[in-house]
Design a protein around this motif. Structure first.
Motif, PDB file in Angstrom:
ATOM      1  N   VAL A  27     -59.518  20.747  -3.078  1.00 41.48           N
ATOM      2  CA  VAL A  27     -58.268  21.515  -2.237  1.00 41.48           C
ATOM      3  C   VAL A  27     -58.860  21.993  -1.285  1.00 41.48           C
ATOM      4  O   VAL A  27     -60.158  23.024  -1.570  1.00 41.48           O
ATOM      5  CB  VAL A  27     -57.421  22.381  -3.722  1.00 41.48           C
ATOM      6  N   PRO A  28     -58.810  22.404   0.123  1.00 38.72           N
ATOM      7  CA  PRO A  28     -59.150  22.984   1.719  1.00 38.72           C
ATOM      8  C   PRO A  28     -59.206  24.336   1.171  1.00 38.72           C
ATOM      9  O   PRO A  28     -58.501  25.211   1.056  1.00 38.72           O
ATOM     10  CB  PRO A  28     -58.469  22.331   2.595  1.00 38.72           C
ATOM     11  N   ASP A  29     -59.527  25.428   1.444  1.00 39.73           N
ATOM     12  CA  ASP A  29     -59.668  26.842   1.420  1.00 39.73           C
ATOM     13  C   ASP A  29     -58.253  27.127   1.890  1.00 39.73           C
ATOM     14  O   ASP A  29     -58.209  28.582   1.476  1.00 39.73           O
ATOM     15  CB  ASP A  29     -61.192  27.395   1.799  1.00 39.73           C
ATOM     16  N   SER A  30     -57.895  27.380   2.685  1.00 37.73           N
ATOM     17  CA  SER A  30     -57.073  27.183   3.761  1.00 37.73           C
ATOM     18  C   SER A  30     -55.122  26.949   2.818  1.00 37.73           C
ATOM     19  O   SER A  30     -54.332  27.574   2.619  1.00 37.73           O
ATOM     20  CB  SER A  30     -56.801  26.599   5.043  1.00 37.73           C
ATOM     21  N   ILE A  31     -55.660  25.987   1.639  1.00 37.45           N
ATOM     22  CA  ILE A  31     -54.191  26.073   0.841  1.00 37.45           C
ATOM     23  C   ILE A  31     -54.667  27.180  -1.044  1.00 37.45           C
ATOM     24  O   ILE A  31     -55.419  26.590  -1.441  1.00 37.45           O
ATOM     25  CB  ILE A  31     -54.202  24.598   0.321  1.00 37.45           C
ATOM     26  N   PRO A  32     -53.793  27.686  -0.690  1.00 37.88           N
ATOM     27  CA  PRO A  32     -53.907  28.745  -2.606  1.00 37.88           C
ATOM     28  C   PRO A  32     -53.532  27.882  -3.128  1.00 37.88           C
ATOM     29  O   PRO A  32     -52.787  27.030  -3.168  1.00 37.88           O
ATOM     30  CB  PRO A  32     -52.742  29.978  -2.037  1.00 37.88           C
ATOM     31  N   GLN A  53     -61.861  29.649 -12.953  1.00 40.90           N
ATOM     32  CA  GLN A  53     -61.727  31.096 -11.591  1.00 40.90           C
ATOM     33  C   GLN A  53     -64.063  31.204 -11.586  1.00 40.90           C
ATOM     34  O   GLN A  53     -64.010  31.758 -10.450  1.00 40.90           O
ATOM     35  CB  GLN A  53     -61.097  32.073 -12.304  1.00 40.90           C
ATOM     36  N   SER A  54     -64.433  31.391 -12.394  1.00 38.05           N
ATOM     37  CA  SER A  54     -65.971  31.954 -12.257  1.00 38.05           C
ATOM     38  C   SER A  54     -66.467  30.328 -11.313  1.00 38.05           C
ATOM     39  O   SER A  54     -67.060  30.795 -10.585  1.00 38.05           O
ATOM     40  CB  SER A  54     -66.746  30.812 -13.695  1.00 38.05           C
ATOM     41  N   LYS A  55     -66.675  29.038 -11.945  1.00 37.16           N
ATOM     42  CA  LYS A  55     -66.545  28.104 -11.154  1.00 37.16           C
ATOM     43  C   LYS A  55     -66.533  28.044  -9.158  1.00 37.16           C
ATOM     44  O   LYS A  55     -67.255  27.656  -8.306  1.00 37.16           O
ATOM     45  CB  LYS A  55     -66.020  27.334 -11.188  1.00 37.16           C
ATOM     46  N   PHE A  56     -64.739  28.521  -9.407  1.00 33.56           N
ATOM     47  CA  PHE A  56     -64.638  29.063  -8.387  1.00 33.56           C
ATOM     48  C   PHE A  56     -65.448  30.351  -7.190  1.00 33.56           C
ATOM     49  O   PHE A  56     -65.991  29.710  -6.191  1.00 33.56           O
ATOM     50  CB  PHE A  56     -63.258  29.453  -8.185  1.00 33.56           C
ATOM     51  N   SER A  57     -65.540  30.838  -7.778  1.00 35.35           N
ATOM     52  CA  SER A  57     -66.601  32.344  -7.475  1.00 35.35           C
ATOM     53  C   SER A  57     -68.143  31.461  -7.081  1.00 35.35           C
ATOM     54  O   SER A  57     -68.302  32.402  -6.002  1.00 35.35           O
ATOM     55  CB  SER A  57     -66.704  32.997  -8.833  1.00 35.35           C
ATOM     56  N   LYS A  61     -65.427  30.245  -3.313  1.00 33.89           N
ATOM     57  CA  LYS A  61     -64.375  29.328  -2.893  1.00 33.89           C
ATOM     58  C   LYS A  61     -63.308  30.505  -2.971  1.00 33.89           C
ATOM     59  O   LYS A  61     -63.386  31.302  -4.375  1.00 33.89           O
ATOM     60  CB  LYS A  61     -63.689  28.257  -3.538  1.00 33.89           C
ATOM     61  N   ARG A  62     -62.474  31.177  -2.233  1.00 30.24           N
ATOM     62  CA  ARG A  62     -61.438  32.124  -2.095  1.00 30.24           C
ATOM     63  C   ARG A  62     -60.113  31.713  -2.595  1.00 30.24           C
ATOM     64  O   ARG A  62     -59.459  33.318  -2.137  1.00 30.24           O
ATOM     65  CB  ARG A  62     -61.548  32.880  -1.182  1.00 30.24           C
ATOM     66  N   ASN A  63     -59.727  30.426  -2.126  1.00 29.52           N
ATOM     67  CA  ASN A  63     -58.348  30.688  -3.028  1.00 29.52           C
ATOM     68  C   ASN A  63     -57.578  30.066  -3.799  1.00 29.52           C
ATOM     69  O   ASN A  63     -56.547  30.216  -4.428  1.00 29.52           O
ATOM     70  CB  ASN A  63     -57.673  29.187  -2.088  1.00 29.52           C
TER      71      ASN A  63
END
Length: 103
Positions: A27-32, A53-57, A61-63
């Motif tokens: 999912v693009p970072d612009s989409i929460p 959450q760890s994988k995103f970090s 990725k910040r969304n």
């Protein structure tokens, strides 16, 4: 009358999607993305949310936004509110509705 027929084709295409984590990472970072999760969830252990959450970090990725509820189950206690006429809606459900109203 209210059902969806799950055909072999549906299962095949569903399996090709990959894991929920893989899909969310695309999912693009612009989409929460918001995860609302109860710690009493017996279907999906809450530790898995922290893994995602760890994988995103790790990927920068910040969304992803995690909302964890200590006293809620898989449906954020929604069934208790409906079936047992609990006076107040569970916090997770309230938060989810507030978020939708903001959009």
């Amino acid at each position: 009358d209210n059902y969806m027929e799950l055909t072999p084709e549906w299962f095949k295409s569903h399996a090709e999607l990959g894991s929920t984590e893989d899909i969310m990472l695309r999912v693009p970072d612009s989409i929460p993305i918001h995860i609302f999760h109860g710690k009493y969830d017996l279907n999906c252990p809450y530790e898995g949310v922290y893994d995602v959450q760890s994988k995103f970090s790790e990927m920068g990725k910040r969304n992803l936004h995690v909302h964890m509820y200590d006293k809620s189950d898989h449906n954020l206690n929604f069934i208790n509110w409906v079936n047992y006429n609990d006076i107040e809606m569970a916090p997770g459900m309230k938060d989810m509705i507030k978020l939708v109203e903001q959009w």
